[in-house]
Design a protein around this motif. Structure first.
Motif, mmCIF file in Angstrom:
data_model
loop_
_atom_site.group_PDB
_atom_site.id
_atom_site.type_symbol
_atom_site.label_atom_id
_atom_site.label_comp_id
_atom_site.label_asym_id
_atom_site.label_seq_id
_atom_site.Cartn_x
_atom_site.Cartn_y
_atom_site.Cartn_z
ATOM 1 N N ARG A 31 -6.363 5.864 1.529
ATOM 2 C CA ARG A 31 -7.191 4.656 1.484
ATOM 3 C C ARG A 31 -6.536 3.561 0.630
ATOM 4 N NH1 ARG A 31 -9.449 2.082 4.061
ATOM 5 N NH2 ARG A 31 -11.056 1.234 2.697
ATOM 6 N N CYS A 32 -5.994 3.980 -0.517
ATOM 7 C CA CYS A 32 -5.371 2.972 -1.401
ATOM 8 C C CYS A 32 -4.199 2.307 -0.695
ATOM 9 C CB CYS A 32 -4.918 3.604 -2.711
ATOM 10 S SG CYS A 32 -6.283 4.041 -3.775
ATOM 11 N N ASP A 33 -3.443 3.118 0.078
ATOM 12 C CA ASP A 33 -2.326 2.541 0.841
ATOM 13 C C ASP A 33 -2.841 1.503 1.828
ATOM 14 O OD1 ASP A 33 -0.251 3.780 -0.361
ATOM 15 O OD2 ASP A 33 -0.130 5.465 1.046
ATOM 16 N N GLU A 34 -3.932 1.882 2.508
ATOM 17 C CA GLU A 34 -4.506 0.979 3.511
ATOM 18 C C GLU A 34 -4.974 -0.321 2.868
ATOM 19 O OE1 GLU A 34 -6.597 3.122 7.317
ATOM 20 O OE2 GLU A 34 -7.813 2.608 5.587
ATOM 21 N N ILE A 35 -5.707 -0.179 1.780
ATOM 22 C CA ILE A 35 -6.266 -1.355 1.094
ATOM 23 C C ILE A 35 -5.134 -2.228 0.551
ATOM 24 C CG2 ILE A 35 -7.666 -2.114 -0.873
ATOM 25 C CD1 ILE A 35 -9.149 0.672 -0.494
ATOM 26 N N SER A 36 -4.149 -1.551 0.013
ATOM 27 C CA SER A 36 -3.007 -2.272 -0.545
ATOM 28 C C SER A 36 -2.278 -3.054 0.555
ATOM 29 C CB SER A 36 -2.069 -1.261 -1.193
ATOM 30 O OG SER A 36 -0.911 -1.878 -1.613
ATOM 31 N N ALA A 37 -2.107 -2.395 1.736
ATOM 32 C CA ALA A 37 -1.411 -3.057 2.838
ATOM 33 C C ALA A 37 -2.178 -4.284 3.294
ATOM 34 C CB ALA A 37 -1.230 -2.080 3.994
ATOM 35 N N GLY A 38 -3.532 -4.174 3.334
ATOM 36 C CA GLY A 38 -4.363 -5.315 3.736
ATOM 37 C C GLY A 38 -4.183 -6.479 2.777
ATOM 38 N N ALA A 39 -4.255 -6.159 1.502
ATOM 39 C CA ALA A 39 -4.131 -7.215 0.485
ATOM 40 C C ALA A 39 -2.750 -7.840 0.549
ATOM 41 C CB ALA A 39 -4.376 -6.614 -0.895
#
Ligand SMILES: Nc1nc2c(ncn2[C@@H]2O[C@H](COP(=O)(O)OP(=O)(O)OP(=O)(O)O)[C@@H](O)[C@H]2O)c(=O)[nH]1
Length: 782
Positions: A300-308
């Motif tokens: 999830r953190c990877d996903e959120i980080s990629a979005g940001a």
């Protein structure tokens, strides 16, 4: 032995200490505690034992019984974890440091196996004897007997301490099988465990240089079984007692604390040694196997980080081109701060709910990616600011150095300050908090660069100034030197050099006055003044060269000669009479004039103090031309002098001849008797004119007309008119002649008999016609 309750009062010698707490922090008080236990000065005369096993398998109970320690024991009615972290206690009346370790498969820690791995590895690496505590029914089970945990621990232990342990410091793994009913003999259980351990060992991934190592190279194995504590308490106690003897009685053949297991660390260094081991164990990544929460958090953190990051990249891209094209983007720092904060806020908002460790790690990764994207923009902005500041600096110098009334040092200081301020302000604005970017280094580069520019500018300005002064010198000395050289006398060079020296002194003073504001060094002033002297001398030398060029000097000699020869002492032109001493005057004038040639040939004043000296080796980067001072004093070479003398002689001879001729022409007058002869011979004709009224009238008329013309000053115009009329008459006559000849040419063909004469005539005609006449003729016919 009576069971010792943890809450019972403890004597200082058996006081326990938690060496690693729940948060995996190693205590700082172990040194003090070892001292309180009275073990500090025991050197190598101590032992360390630890226990490993599942939760609530009676580990603390066993340790308390074996060593008389005071570890907490679980209340029989509540099956709940009692030991948390790692505890240590001194064995009663024995030099043994006993470690009670939190049980494995901890219900309380859920899936977090991190601590059990680390604590097991720590126990294995730091103790001499590791008691592996297990129920009888756990034997043969892979998970239940902690075999998978042991595999990980063996593996990391080999990687971390494998080489060191080869040199000594083997460890005894003492398997204590609890609640042994006796149905399966100990030997069988032992065989099963040994087989399991060897299998584990074979499947370990070992470092290359330890590939061939066997389990027995590092560990000794011992096995013992204890009867059921509740069912057969007496047997249990007896068995424990016998086991205790193996720890305490050195004479016992099964004595367990063999010296081979000792880590050879003096007791006062044990605390530090253990702390080091814990730190190595703690920082070992191989033990950090993620839990389910961690896996989810990572995803999830990877996903959120990629979005940001996607949004951030889009924003950063917008300013990439302007910066790369060399533009200073106004407010770039503010923009970058906004993008960064926005991306991190977005990440924090969504990711902070997940596993703390993962969230923090991924956040650090995100920050590093963001900063590495922003860094080129920052550096680009610095580069552009640098360029802009230096260009502005150069412009400021140009503007400041306009006109004549500027103070160079002041202009440079002002421009430097402005340049540095422009850059620093821009750079500070572009800086983003929380980064380790720096702009001061770039400022140093700029300072260096503008120092170079200012230095070059100062050199150029000095050059310009010297050129200007040189031009002034040229202007000032030009006329006086020309006049002085036109009046040759023995003091001619004295006056020339006086003029030159005065002018040079003024020029030097002008330079020094200006040089002050240029911050020129002493050396630079010396060089510049030498250059100025040299250039001024060259200016003078060029002027002299110009004034002593062949024709000019010949003119001067001629003028001097004429002055002497053709004019008398009062300056009145001489009219030579036959009785005059032309030869004497000529000789005197000629000799006096010829004396001037050596005077002109060398710059040599009468007064030696006026002599000008120039060091030939004066370094001059301003005037590079080949120049030798001593030879510059020679104006005319010997051959040139001879050449001049010869030329002048020819001229002088001409004057002499002319003078002579003027006396001859005055001698060659018409003799007076010729007038008498004329009267006698022309008497009849004169009378005829006088006595013939017609002739006389014509004579009178002619005389009157001539008188009037002369009186009215019309002689010139009349001559002009006469000339024009004569010219016109001649032209008309030529024209007429041509017409006549053309008419002849256009006449009918002559007969055969006339042909000879005609051809003769035509050949004659052809001589009159040139090509132009033919063309003209054709035009007329048309
Ligand atoms: N059946 C049986 N019970 C025992 C034995 N030894 C201790 N117990 C009991 O098992 C319970 C747990 O004992 P502890 O010594 O606290 O066990 P532990 O492994 O140290 O527990 P943690 O430190 O919480 O992991 C207590 O109620 C003891 O009375 C034994 O040999 N057999």
């Amino acid at each position: 032995m009576a069971e010792v309750n943890g809450h019972a009062s403890q004597s200082a010698s058996t006081e326990r200490i938690q060496i690693v707490d729940d948060e995996k922090t190693f205590t700082s008080e172990l040194t003090g505690q070892i001292e309180r236990w009275g073990l500090r000065d025991s050197g190598f005369n101590y032992n360390i034992v630890a226990v490993f096993g599942s939760q609530s398998t009676g580990k603390s109970t066993l340790l308390n019984r074996l060593f008389g320690t005071t570890f907490d024991v679980m209340d029989e009615t509540r099956r709940q974890q009692t030991t948390k972290g790692i505890w240590m206690c001194r064995g009663r009346d024995m030099g043994v440091m006993v470690m009670d370790v939190e049980g494995t498969d901890g219900r309380e820690r859920g899936e977090d196996q991190d601590f059990e791995r680390k604590s097991a590895l720590f126990s294995l690496a730091s103790s001499e004897v590791l008691i592996v505590n297990m129920w009888e029914h756990q034997v043969g089970l892979y998970q239940g007997a902690n075999m998978s945990l042991l595999k990980t621990v063996f593996e990391v232990n080999l990687g971390l301490f494998g080489k060191k342990q080869m040199d000594g410091g083997r460890t005894l793994l003492l398997f204590v099988i609890r609640d042994h009913i006796g149905q399966t003999p100990l030997a069988n259980l032992q065989a099963t465990l040994v087989a399991d351990l060897n299998r584990i060992w074979d499947t370990l991934s070992k470092p290359d240089d330890l590939k061939d190592r066997k389990l027995s190279d590092y560990f000794d194995l011992a096995f013992t079984a204890l009867p059921h504590k509740i069912l057969v308490p007496e047997k249990f106690e007896l068995a424990v007692l016998s086991l205790r003897k193996r720890f305490t009685d050195k004479s016992n053949p099964d004595y367990l604390f063999k010296s081979a297991y000792h880590k050879r660390i003096p007791a006062d260094g044990v605390a530090f040694y253990m702390q080091n081991i814990w730190e190595q164990v703690q920082s070992n990544k191989d033990l950090d196997l993620p839990t389910q929460q961690e896996l989810l958090a990572q995803f999830r953190c990877d996903e959120i980080s990629a979005g940001a990051l996607a949004e951030f990249n889009e924003q950063a891209k917008s300013q990439k081109r302007p910066v790369e094209s060399g533009r200073v983007v106004e407010g770039l720092g503010e923009l970058m701060k906004n993008w960064r904060t926005r991306a991190l806020t977005r990440y924090d908002r969504d990711a902070s709910r997940y596993h703390k460790g993962v969230y923090t790690r991924k956040r650090a990764d995100l920050v590093s990616v963001i900063d590495s994207t922003l860094s080129p923009l920052f550096l680009g902005q610095l580069k552009n600011l640098h360029k802009l500041a230096v260009v502005a600096f150069k412009q400021d110098l140009l503007n400041g150095l306009k006109g004549d009334n500027y103070d160079f040092a002041e202009v440079v200081t002002k421009a430097t300050k402005k340049c540095e301020e422009t850059f620093s302000t821009g750079a500070k604005e572009a800086l983003v908090e929380g980064t380790d970017w720096n702009w001061e280094d770039e400022l140093e580069v700029i300072k260096e660069e503008i120092r170079g520019v200012a230095d070059q500018c100062r050199k150029d300005e000095t050059k310009k100034m010297i050129n200007q002064i040189e031009r002034n010198v040229k202007k000032i000395i030009s006329e006086p030197v020309e006049i002085q050289l036109s009046k040759p006398s023995s003091e001619m060079w004295d006056s020339v050099l006086t003029t030159f020296k005065e002018t040079l002194a003024k020029a030097e003073a002008t330079y020094l006055a200006k040089a002050k504001s240029f911050n020129c060094t002493e050396q630079e002033n010396v060089t510049s003044l030498a250059a100025l002297r040299k250039r001024s001398w060259i200016v003078l030398r060029n002027k002299i060269e110009e004034q002593t060029a062949d024709q000019v000097l010949l003119g001067k000699l001629r003028a001097h000669f004429e002055e002497q020869f053709r004019y008398d002492d009062q300056g009145v032109p001489r009219v030579w009479k036959p009785e005059d001493d032309i030869d004497g005057a000529f000789k005197k004038a000629k000799e006096e004039t010829l004396e001037l040639v050596p005077l002109y040939s060398r710059i040599k004043p009468l007064d030696s103090s006026l002599e000008f000296v120039l060091e030939d080796d004066a370094s001059d980067d301003l005037a590079n031309e080949e120049f030798e001072f001593s030879s510059s004093l020679v104006v005319l070479s010997e051959t040139k002098c001879l050449d001049l003398i010869n030329k002048f002689r020819r001229d002088a001879d001409a004057y002499y001849v002319e003078a002579k001729r003027s006396t001859v022409s005055s001698i060659a007058q018409i003799p007076y008797w010729m007038y008498g002869v004329l009267v006698v011979l022309g008497w009849n004709e004169a009378m005829a004119v006088l006595f013939n009224p017609l002739y006389f009238t014509f004579l009178l008329f002619g005389v009157a007309t001539a008188y009037m013309i002369i009186q009215l000053g019309l002689t010139g115009p009349l001559l002009q008119v006469t000339k024009s009329v004569a010219g016109e008459v001649q032209k008309q006559a030529t024209q007429k002649l041509r017409e006549v000849l053309t008419a002849d040419a256009a006449a009918p063909q002559p007969t055969q008999t006339d042909r000879t004469s005609t051809s003769r005539q035509s050949s004659r005609q052809s001589s009159y016609f040139d090509e132009d006449s033919e063309i003209e003729l054709k035009e007329r016919v048309q």
